[in-house]
Design an enzyme around this catalytic site. Structure first.
Site, PDB file in Angstrom:
ATOM      1  CB  SER A   1      -0.824   0.027   1.153  1.00  0.00           C
ATOM      2  OG  SER A   1      -1.420   1.142   1.517  1.00  0.00           O
TER       3      SER A   1
ATOM      4  CE1 TYR B   1      -4.388  -2.113   4.912  1.00  0.00           C
ATOM      5  CE2 TYR B   1      -3.397  -0.449   4.471  1.00  0.00           C
ATOM      6  CZ  TYR B   1      -4.030  -1.410   3.951  1.00  0.00           C
ATOM      7  OH  TYR B   1      -4.148  -1.452   2.568  1.00  0.00           O
TER       8      TYR B   1
END
Length: 258
Positions: free
Chosen positions: A141, A154
């Site tokens: 990401s 995350y």
């Protein structure tokens, strides 16, 4: 047992994983659609088969070692090879940091960290044993490089995935095992759609402000990355001969440039 190149993709019943499964099947791979949502995985596999492509569905909780190994055994039983694996399964849970429940932290680690380890280890074992090597791709990401509010677990996991890919690249090189991390910015998948109202509520702003001022603020053009962008990159990496091993590819519309 078929004799064709194979690709196993986790979290393949929807979003990024689905687009990548469809694309690799179109590229001539036998695709293992691995997901915790078995009916959805079976639906996708049936759709691909109806198009004359090759795919099977397996139930896979990536945090369950036995399920991961069983899914890879099914891959070898069906296709006889383990050529490309994409560790893609993921969830998102957002909370203000001081309120973040430890149970949710552990769930995030189980799927993103334990899952990446178990899936890549299973792939590595079979690629090494084959003597042919292969390619292991992680879904990272933009949060593999930057920090974001409400997403500490995350961020932690996605930074770790990029490091895992680099370490495996070092150890796997002599066996022809190459690794990569595809790092998109926000894509309007169900996972991201769910975050918009959640972040609006947590931050006390409108959903439109979440999109404009948080999700797309740091891009150069205010445009979402797409699942097709990721699928195209996966195809590109499937042809790499090691020049890019260990690298993180940033599909971010200019956010987090090198």
């Amino acid at each position: 047992m078929m004799t064709m190149k194979s690709a196993l993709i986790t979290g393949a019943a929807s979003g990024i994983g689905k687009a990548c499964a469809e694309r690799m099947a179109q590229e001539g791979y036998g695709v293992v659609v691995a997901d915790v949502n078995l009916p959805a995985a079976e639906e996708l596999a049936a759709k691909l088969a109806a198009e004359g492509l090759s795919a099977i569905a397996v139930h896979m909780d990536v945090a369950d070692e036995q399920e991961v190994e069983a899914g890879f055994d099914k891959m070898m039983e069906t296709y006889g090879s383990c050529d490309l694996v994409m560790s893609n399964a993921g969830v998102q849970i957002v909370h203000p940091f001081e309120e973040y429940p430890f149970a949710d932290w552990r769930k995030m680690m189980a799927i993103h960290a334990d899952g990446a380890f178990l899936v890549s280890r299973a792939a590595y074992r079979r690629m090494k044993a084959s003597g042919k090597g292969g390619r292991i791709v992680f879904t990272g990401s933009v949060q593999s490089f930057v920090g974001s509010k409400l997403k500490e677990p995350y961020n932690f996991a996605k930074h770790g995935v990029a490091g895992l890919a680099k370490a495996i690249a070092r150890e796997g090189a002599e066996y022809g095992i190459y690794t990569y991390t595809i790092c998109p910015s926000f894509i309007k998948t169900p996972l991201v759609e769910k975050q918009i109202p959640e972040q609006a509520a947590s931050l006390g702003i409108t959903e439109e402000e979440v999109v404009k001022n948080i999700m797309l603020r740091d891009t150069v053009d205010g445009v979402f990355t797409t699942v097709e962008d990721v699928a195209n990159t996966l195809v590109f990496l499937s042809k790499d001969q090691g020049a890019l091993t260990g690298q993180s590819l940033r599909l971010t519309h200019g956010w987090a440039m090198m």
